[in-house]
Design an enzyme around this catalytic site. Structure first.
Site, PDB file in Angstrom:
ATOM      1  N   ASN A  10       0.862  -1.185   0.000  1.00 15.18           N
ATOM      2  CA  ASN A  10       0.000   0.000   0.000  1.00 15.18           C
ATOM      3  C   ASN A  10       0.898   1.234   0.000  1.00 15.18           C
ATOM      4  O   ASN A  10       1.490   1.571   1.020  1.00 15.18           O
ATOM      5  CB  ASN A  10      -0.897  -0.041   1.243  1.00 15.18           C
ATOM      6  CG  ASN A  10      -1.722   1.218   1.417  1.00 15.18           C
ATOM      7  OD1 ASN A  10      -1.792   2.061   0.515  1.00 15.18           O
ATOM      8  ND2 ASN A  10      -2.361   1.356   2.580  1.00 15.18           N
ATOM      9  N   LYS A  12       0.110   4.294  -0.312  1.00 16.70           N
ATOM     10  CA  LYS A  12      -0.505   5.479   0.303  1.00 16.70           C
ATOM     11  C   LYS A  12      -0.267   6.728  -0.556  1.00 16.70           C
ATOM     12  O   LYS A  12      -0.229   6.633  -1.780  1.00 16.70           O
ATOM     13  CB  LYS A  12       0.001   5.645   1.743  1.00 16.70           C
ATOM     14  CG  LYS A  12      -0.221   4.353   2.553  1.00 16.70           C
ATOM     15  CD  LYS A  12      -0.049   4.513   4.028  1.00 16.70           C
ATOM     16  CE  LYS A  12      -0.305   3.180   4.724  1.00 16.70           C
ATOM     17  NZ  LYS A  12      -0.265   3.276   6.178  1.00 16.70           N
ATOM     18  N   HIS A  96      -9.759   0.964   4.560  1.00 17.31           N
ATOM     19  CA  HIS A  96      -8.480   1.161   5.244  1.00 17.31           C
ATOM     20  C   HIS A  96      -8.687   2.135   6.408  1.00 17.31           C
ATOM     21  O   HIS A  96      -9.464   3.089   6.290  1.00 17.31           O
ATOM     22  CB  HIS A  96      -7.428   1.701   4.269  1.00 17.31           C
ATOM     23  CG  HIS A  96      -6.059   1.735   4.891  1.00 17.31           C
ATOM     24  ND1 HIS A  96      -5.667   2.748   5.731  1.00 17.31           N
ATOM     25  CD2 HIS A  96      -5.030   0.860   4.832  1.00 17.31           C
ATOM     26  CE1 HIS A  96      -4.433   2.495   6.155  1.00 17.31           C
ATOM     27  NE2 HIS A  96      -4.023   1.360   5.616  1.00 17.31           N
ATOM     28  N   GLU A  98      -7.098   4.542   7.525  1.00 14.13           N
ATOM     29  CA  GLU A  98      -6.868   5.973   7.241  1.00 14.13           C
ATOM     30  C   GLU A  98      -8.047   6.574   6.490  1.00 14.13           C
ATOM     31  O   GLU A  98      -8.311   7.775   6.588  1.00 14.13           O
ATOM     32  CB  GLU A  98      -5.537   6.136   6.477  1.00 14.13           C
ATOM     33  CG  GLU A  98      -4.352   5.890   7.423  1.00 14.13           C
ATOM     34  CD  GLU A  98      -3.070   5.434   6.757  1.00 14.13           C
ATOM     35  OE1 GLU A  98      -2.951   5.516   5.523  1.00 14.13           O
ATOM     36  OE2 GLU A  98      -2.172   4.964   7.489  1.00 14.13           O
ATOM     37  N   GLU A 167      -5.838  -5.076  10.321  1.00 12.35           N
ATOM     38  CA  GLU A 167      -4.833  -4.038  10.546  1.00 12.35           C
ATOM     39  C   GLU A 167      -5.151  -3.281  11.824  1.00 12.35           C
ATOM     40  O   GLU A 167      -5.920  -2.305  11.805  1.00 12.35           O
ATOM     41  CB  GLU A 167      -4.817  -3.058   9.365  1.00 12.35           C
ATOM     42  CG  GLU A 167      -4.371  -3.686   8.063  1.00 12.35           C
ATOM     43  CD  GLU A 167      -3.744  -2.633   7.149  1.00 12.35           C
ATOM     44  OE1 GLU A 167      -2.579  -2.814   6.801  1.00 12.35           O
ATOM     45  OE2 GLU A 167      -4.406  -1.637   6.842  1.00 12.35           O
ATOM     46  N   GLY A 173       2.076   2.177  10.898  1.00 10.42           N
ATOM     47  CA  GLY A 173       3.006   3.293  10.806  1.00 10.42           C
ATOM     48  C   GLY A 173       3.682   3.639  12.121  1.00 10.42           C
ATOM     49  O   GLY A 173       4.341   4.672  12.229  1.00 10.42           O
ATOM     50  N   SER A 212       3.018  -2.161  10.408  1.00 11.90           N
ATOM     51  CA  SER A 212       4.458  -2.201  10.687  1.00 11.90           C
ATOM     52  C   SER A 212       5.114  -3.527  10.298  1.00 11.90           C
ATOM     53  O   SER A 212       5.997  -4.009  10.997  1.00 11.90           O
ATOM     54  CB  SER A 212       4.732  -1.855  12.153  1.00 11.90           C
ATOM     55  OG  SER A 212       4.357  -0.509  12.420  1.00 11.90           O
TER      56      SER A 212
HETATM   57  P1  PGA Z   1       2.552   0.285   7.722  1.00 15.71           P
HETATM   58  O1  PGA Z   1       1.112   0.494   7.032  1.00 15.71           O
HETATM   59  O2  PGA Z   1       3.141  -0.980   7.165  1.00 15.71           O
HETATM   60  O3  PGA Z   1       3.346   1.504   7.312  1.00 15.71           O
HETATM   61  O4  PGA Z   1       2.333   0.180   9.190  1.00 15.71           O
HETATM   62  C1  PGA Z   1       0.266  -0.595   6.825  1.00 15.71           C
HETATM   63  C2  PGA Z   1      -1.048  -0.142   6.189  1.00 15.71           C
HETATM   64  O5  PGA Z   1      -1.556   0.916   6.576  1.00 15.71           O
HETATM   65  O6  PGA Z   1      -1.602  -0.814   5.303  1.00 15.71           O
END
Ligand code: PGA
Length: 254
Positions: A10, A12, A96, A98, A167, A173, A212
């Protein structure tokens, strides 16, 4: 029949078209070396065309990070599932965290998954609890609520085209990965919800772990029960970090 493991990147809100093209080419090379693994990347809308070109003839699936619930209409700034299909996308993230934080409701995630299915896209439905919810002992209740809304209008045969991602918001993150045990417990809850609603068909969807994921923890997460793949954010932006994650999937022994 069990689906192959899916390693998904992803991207982003990162990567201009030229860098996206280079990264996609490197991901295609990594995927070619691991034929038993499915690999997908989720660039920003503006890089879809460049990444589509870079992936032509490769084994990597082109994904998008979201789609609107309507097929067309007066929705300034939104992108619909038919538009994504037209752009060569085959898989789309739905819900997601976010996007949820930016205002997508549980019910809207379900409508977006339906829109994806209408356009023959594969929804990758994302669910997960916040730290406050986990600390309050609400993890299973949150997963149940998000699952119920996302799958409200889904029929069992449609599960062939659907996967999930667990997730935990506190792991995204933050560098704070869920332990394999924590991930496995959440995956077991989600599997029970799937089988409870859909019966045997509920065994079909993969449940990816995300939050992460790095080269250093990918193998142990993939070894946990019912982890059907990984959804990788930060570590997917650098081929040198993403490639070993793809390679951490064990080739099948049979
Ligand atoms: P990250 O993000 O690996 O940077 O923690 C995962 C995601 O949001 O899909």
């Amino acid at each position: 029949v069990t689906r192959p493991r899916l390693i998904a990147g992803n991207w982003k809100m990162h990567m201009l078209a030229a860098e996206a093209r280079r990264l996609a080419a490197d991901v295609a090379t990594a995927a070619a070396a691991r034929p038993s693994v499915q690999v997908a990347v989720f660039p920003a809308y503006t890089a879809l065309a460049a990444v589509r070109e870079a992936l032509a003839g490769s084994r990597v699936f082109l994904g998008a990070q979201a789609c609107h619930e309507a097929d067309h209409g007066a929705h300034t700034g939104e992108v619909s599932a038919p538009m994504l299909a037209d752009a060569g996308v085959s898989i789309v993230l739905c819900g997601h965290s976010e996007r949820r934080a930016a205002g997508e409701s549980d019910a809207s995630v379900g409508k977006r998954a339906r829109a994806a299915l209408r356009s023959r896209l594969r929804p990758l439905v994302c669910v997960g609890e916040t730290l406050a919810e986990r600390d309050a002992g609400q993890t299973d209740a949150v997963l149940a609520r998000q699952f119920a809304a996302a799958f409200a209008d889904v029929a069992a045969p449609e599960l062939d085209a659907i996967d999930l991602a667990y997730e935990p918001v506190w792991a995204i993150g933050t560098g704070r990965t869920a332990t394999p045990e924590t991930a496995a417990a959440a995956h077991a809850s989600l599997r029970a919800l799937l089988v409870g609603k859909f019966g045997a068909a509920g065994r079909g969807p993969r449940i990816l772990y995300g939050g992460s994921v790095k080269a250093g923890n990918a193998a142990e997460l993939l070894a946990a029960p019912d982890v059907g793949g990984l959804l990788v954010g930060g570590a997917s932006l650098d081929a040198a970090q993403f490639r070993p994650i793809v390679e951490s999937v064990q080739e099948p022994s049979t």
